[in-house]
Every structure is written in structure tokens, then in C-alpha cells.
Design an enzyme around this catalytic site. Sequence first.
Site, short mmCIF file in Angstrom:
data_model
loop_
_atom_site.label_atom_id
_atom_site.label_comp_id
_atom_site.label_asym_id
_atom_site.label_seq_id
_atom_site.Cartn_x
_atom_site.Cartn_y
_atom_site.Cartn_z
N HIS A 1 0.85 -1.19 0.00
CA HIS A 1 0.00 0.00 0.00
C HIS A 1 0.89 1.24 0.00
O HIS A 1 1.95 1.25 0.61
CB HIS A 1 -0.89 0.01 1.26
CG HIS A 1 -2.08 0.92 1.12
ND1 HIS A 1 -2.00 2.27 1.36
CD2 HIS A 1 -3.34 0.66 0.73
CE1 HIS A 1 -3.19 2.81 1.15
NE2 HIS A 1 -4.02 1.86 0.77
N ASP B 1 -7.93 -5.46 -0.02
CA ASP B 1 -8.36 -6.31 -1.13
C ASP B 1 -7.96 -7.76 -0.97
O ASP B 1 -8.35 -8.61 -1.77
CB ASP B 1 -7.76 -5.76 -2.44
CG ASP B 1 -8.32 -4.39 -2.74
OD1 ASP B 1 -7.53 -3.44 -2.89
OD2 ASP B 1 -9.55 -4.26 -2.76
C1 SDX Z 1 -6.24 0.15 -2.85
O1 SDX Z 1 -4.47 4.65 -1.99
C2 SDX Z 1 -5.40 4.04 -1.36
O2 SDX Z 1 -5.80 4.42 -0.28
C3 SDX Z 1 -5.98 2.85 -2.11
C4 SDX Z 1 -7.00 2.02 -1.35
C5 SDX Z 1 -8.28 2.77 -1.07
O3 SDX Z 1 -8.98 2.40 -0.13
O4 SDX Z 1 -8.60 3.71 -1.87
O5 SDX Z 1 -6.44 1.58 -0.11
C6 SDX Z 1 -7.40 0.77 -2.17
O6 SDX Z 1 -5.97 0.50 -3.96
C7 SDX Z 1 -5.38 -0.84 -2.10
C8 SDX Z 1 -4.15 -1.31 -2.94
C9 SDX Z 1 -4.66 -2.39 -3.91
N1 SDX Z 1 -3.58 -2.76 -4.87
C10 SDX Z 1 -2.96 -3.93 -4.81
O7 SDX Z 1 -3.13 -4.77 -3.91
C11 SDX Z 1 -2.03 -4.19 -5.98
C12 SDX Z 1 -0.70 -4.74 -5.46
N2 SDX Z 1 0.01 -3.67 -4.74
C13 SDX Z 1 0.98 -2.91 -5.46
O8 SDX Z 1 0.71 -2.70 -6.81
C14 SDX Z 1 1.47 -1.69 -4.67
O9 SDX Z 1 1.73 -2.12 -3.40
C15 SDX Z 1 0.59 -0.44 -4.61
C16 SDX Z 1 0.17 0.00 -5.97
C17 SDX Z 1 -0.62 -0.70 -3.77
C18 SDX Z 1 1.43 0.64 -3.95
O10 SDX Z 1 2.42 0.96 -4.83
P1 SDX Z 1 3.55 2.04 -4.45
O11 SDX Z 1 3.22 2.79 -3.22
O12 SDX Z 1 3.86 2.82 -5.68
O13 SDX Z 1 4.73 1.14 -4.01
P2 SDX Z 1 5.88 0.68 -4.96
O14 SDX Z 1 5.30 0.12 -6.20
O15 SDX Z 1 6.86 1.80 -5.06
O16 SDX Z 1 6.50 -0.51 -4.11
C19 SDX Z 1 7.57 -0.30 -3.22
C20 SDX Z 1 8.39 -1.60 -3.32
C21 SDX Z 1 8.83 -1.92 -4.75
O17 SDX Z 1 9.99 -2.70 -4.65
P3 SDX Z 1 11.45 -1.94 -4.83
O18 SDX Z 1 11.40 -1.20 -6.15
O19 SDX Z 1 11.56 -1.01 -3.63
O20 SDX Z 1 12.46 -3.06 -4.82
O21 SDX Z 1 7.56 -2.71 -2.91
C22 SDX Z 1 7.39 -3.60 -4.00
C23 SDX Z 1 7.74 -2.83 -5.26
O22 SDX Z 1 8.20 -3.71 -6.28
N3 SDX Z 1 5.98 -4.01 -3.98
C24 SDX Z 1 5.54 -5.24 -4.19
C25 SDX Z 1 4.15 -5.18 -4.03
N4 SDX Z 1 3.80 -3.94 -3.73
C26 SDX Z 1 4.93 -3.21 -3.71
N5 SDX Z 1 6.19 -6.39 -4.51
C27 SDX Z 1 5.41 -7.48 -4.66
N6 SDX Z 1 4.07 -7.51 -4.51
C28 SDX Z 1 3.41 -6.38 -4.19
N7 SDX Z 1 2.09 -6.39 -4.04
#
Ligand code: SDX
Length: 436
Positions: free
Chosen positions: A312, A370
Site C-alpha cells: 500500500h 483487497d
Molecule cells: C487500494 O491509496 C489508497 O488508499 C488505495 C486504497 C483505497 O482504499 O482507496 O487503499 C485501495 O488500492 C489498495 C491497494 C490495492 N492494490 C494492490 O493490492 C495491488 C498490489 N500492490 C501494489 O501494486 C502496490 O503495493 C501499490 C500500488 C498498492 C502501492 O504501490 P507504491 O506505493 O507505488 O509502491 P511501490 O510500487 O513503489 O513498491 C515499493 C516496493 C517496490 O519494490 P522496490 O522497487 O523497492 O524493490 O515494494 C514492491 C515494489 O516492487 N511491492 C511489491 C508489491 N507492492 C509493492 N512487490 C510485490 N508484490 C506487491 N504487491
Amino acid sequence: MDAINGTSATSATLTIGDQSWELPIRQGTIGPEVVDIGKLYGQTGLFTYDPGFTSTASCESSITYIDGDEGVLLYRGYPIEQLAESGDFLETCYLLLYGELPTAAQKADFDYRVTRHTMVHEQMSRFFHGFRRDAHPMAVLVASVGALSAFYHDSIDIADPQQRMIASIRMIAKIPTLAAMAYKYSIGQPFVYPKNDLDYASNFLRMCFSVPCEDYKVNPILSRAIDRIFILHADHEQNASTSTVRLAGSSGANPFACIAAGIACLWGPAHGGANEAALKMLGEIGSVERIPEYIKRAKDKNDPFRLMGFGHRVYKNYDPRAKIMQKTCHEVLGELGIKDDPLLDIAVELERIALQDEYFVERKLYPNIDFYSGITLRALGFPTSMFTVLFALARTVGWIGQWKEMIEDPGQRIGRPRQLYTGAPQRDYVPIARRK
Ligand code: SDX
């Protein structure tokens, strides 16, 4: 900056070369302070740069507060755990819209007003018949909510507080009806009209699952569960879809068109589409034995696979909603007599393994709302294609509440971000005959 994180500094000093500028620091009630850069470009000719808005407060709001490090979520100051436990969804709607919990009389009046706006214009049902039956219900919902503008565009003077509240009530009241119509249309069953003697959640379940040929009895445990799921999804500060609604609304667009924009943004798998994606992911993993293979893929930078329902932007702790969702999941499965759901077994084991894995621990990746919602919604009888529709249904009150707050902000202006330009410098046109 001469002080950070909550000291009483009133300004930050920006020094470039031999020039310095004082930027005001503003404090909220709780949470991070902000450096006000509203005059930065005028004073320095510089923009700030923050794609993804990881360090940017786009507005001032008193609706929802999130402490991502502590895993705290407050609606108008009340913890989500208490609202989900004690109140119902329409009480949360009242709280988000008006800022205070309703008295018994205010609650009864609000329920009455919402209940009497649940029907949609009869011509709306013909609108649905333009879609193929296999259209994704989110596509149908985006279109049908946008189409509400065609029915109410001329009866919304957004400068009039009374009409803004009517538009808000209409949106909250009609979204379950449109969501149920999208579902019924996708399975070829007749639309079911709302019934005024049912509560909000029971009405929605009946519009989705009743058929003309037999009576439908709402299971109170299941309607309580879906009502609580709506509370959990109601609002969440300035997330992507809420920011979309605010930006659309900043131009003075019709509130129904703004909500349609929010639904479109929510559909993405990185946002509200994650509940549908998370259930598909659990199905693809297929067995507890295959979890290590997918954990490895999630950590592999060359593999686009991510654990859906994990991570998140704000929560660097367990999403408080996910805990309540997990409890609700067990309640629903128990009520339905589902002893062992293989997907739930995979989800629980996947969570256990991930939360011990250094990659996830280091990056503070926890289950979000989710992760368990898909298993619960599937058990309630919804197809995966309806999961994000239910998220949009519940988030509509948050969107419309944030829209109203923005319109009522005396300092409100059209949102118009700038950019860092990295394209071609000015150059002269070359006639086609002379191009190589
Ligand atoms: C919702 O914003 C809100 O409030 C949203 C929400 C709401 O109520 O409105 O809470 C609802 O959207 C919840 C989130 C649902 N999405 C998912 O579950 C999809 C999977 N999650 C990721 O796509 C991600 O965690 C996000 C999109 C939720 C957050 O992305 P960020 O903040 O841009 O984080 P990032 O991509 O920069 O990740 C930081 C690190 C990265 O690794 P490094 O580059 O530091 O090595 O964490 C890793 C990412 O690769 N990472 C994950 C991951 N999520 C982040 N690695 C594996 N699996 C994951 N799910």
C-alpha cells in the site's frame, strides 16, 4: 528546512546559490505538517517534482485520516474498527457527509431521504440494453453513472448547498440500484426494483439475488456482513480515484460525471481492481504447495507479477480494514457452512509466509483491504467481475463527500499541475518534400 516532523517551526528556508526563500509550514490537527509551496513558482521560477504524489498534500481535508505507520484509519476522527463494529453504512454516510454522528432523529430522517431516492429513471433500463451481455459490469457502471448526468444535469446548481446535498443523497441512493442492474444485466435476469421497507444492504442483496418466480429472504448475518464491507470501503483520504473526482470536480463538472471519473480510475488493478485480481491470483496459485513459486516471482524485478492485495502507498503496517475483512470472511463462511475454502487456506498461508519473508518485511508490505475481500464476496454469491463494482458502490459516499468538501472550500481553484519538460526545444517546420 530548519525543523521537521512535528516541531513548532513556522517556516522552511529554501536556499539556492546565494538566494533564500521562506516557505510557510502549516499544521493540521494530527499527522504530518505541510510546507506551503503555493507561491514557490512565482518567487523562484521553480516547480516541485513529485510524480505519484508520494510527498504531496493536494488539499486540506477534515474527512478521513490515515496513519500508515500505525495502521490507523479514522472517519471524522472515529476509528474504523468502532464504526464497523457498532454502526451501519448509512450512519457512516451521514458522518462522512455532515461531519458528526447522527442523533436517532437525524439518522431516521437520513435513512428516509436516501430510501426515497433509490429508484432510477425508467428510461435508464433501456440504456443498459445497448451493452453486450458479457460487458464487464465496471464498464456498465462507469457508463450508467455518467448517464445520470443526462437525467440530472439541469437540476444541479453546484453553487447551491441544498442542491449539492440532494445530488449527494441521489448518488448514494442510486449507486446500489445501478450496481445491481449491472449484475442482473450480465446474467440475463430481469432488473429488481428497490423495496423501501428494507435497509440499504438488504435492499442491495435482494436487488442482486432475488428472482420474480420466488420469494427472497435476506439473511441478516450476510446483510450485516455486506453492510460492514461497505463501511470499510467508504472513504480513504486522497487515493487515486478520490483525487480523480476532486480534479474533475475542480472544473465545475456535474457531480455525476465526477463520480463516473472516479469509478473509471478505481477499476485499475493497482487500485480497486485488486480485489478481483487477488482472487484470480489465489486461483492461479491453486495450492499451498505452489506459494513459494509465486513469492519468488513477486520478488523478481524482471517478473511483472505482484502479490495482489498486498502492499500500500500509505500503510506500512497492517491495513486495519484487512483485519476486519478477514474476521468478516470467517463469519460469512461460517454462516454459509463453508468449512474449508481452499482459496482461504492459500490466502492465510500466503500471508503467513510473506509476513516472514525479508523482502516483504523490509518493504513493509502487508495485506491490504483487497486481500480477503474477494474470498468473502465470492462466498456471498458475487462473481469476481462484480468485486470492484461493490468497491465503487461503497466508495461513492467518500467520493461525493470529498467532492462536496472541495466545492465548499472558499479557496477552491481548478486543479492544473505543471511538468518537467524533457521534449524537443523549439524548432522550425520542415515541408514533407524536404524530410529525409
Ligand atoms: C487500494 O491509496 C489508497 O488508499 C488505495 C486504497 C483505497 O482504499 O482507496 O487503499 C485501495 O488500492 C489498495 C491497494 C490495492 N492494490 C494492490 O493490492 C495491488 C498490489 N500492490 C501494489 O501494486 C502496490 O503495493 C501499490 C500500488 C498498492 C502501492 O504501490 P507504491 O506505493 O507505488 O509502491 P511501490 O510500487 O513503489 O513498491 C515499493 C516496493 C517496490 O519494490 P522496490 O522497487 O523497492 O524493490 O515494494 C514492491 C515494489 O516492487 N511491492 C511489491 C508489491 N507492492 C509493492 N512487490 C510485490 N508484490 C506487491 N504487491
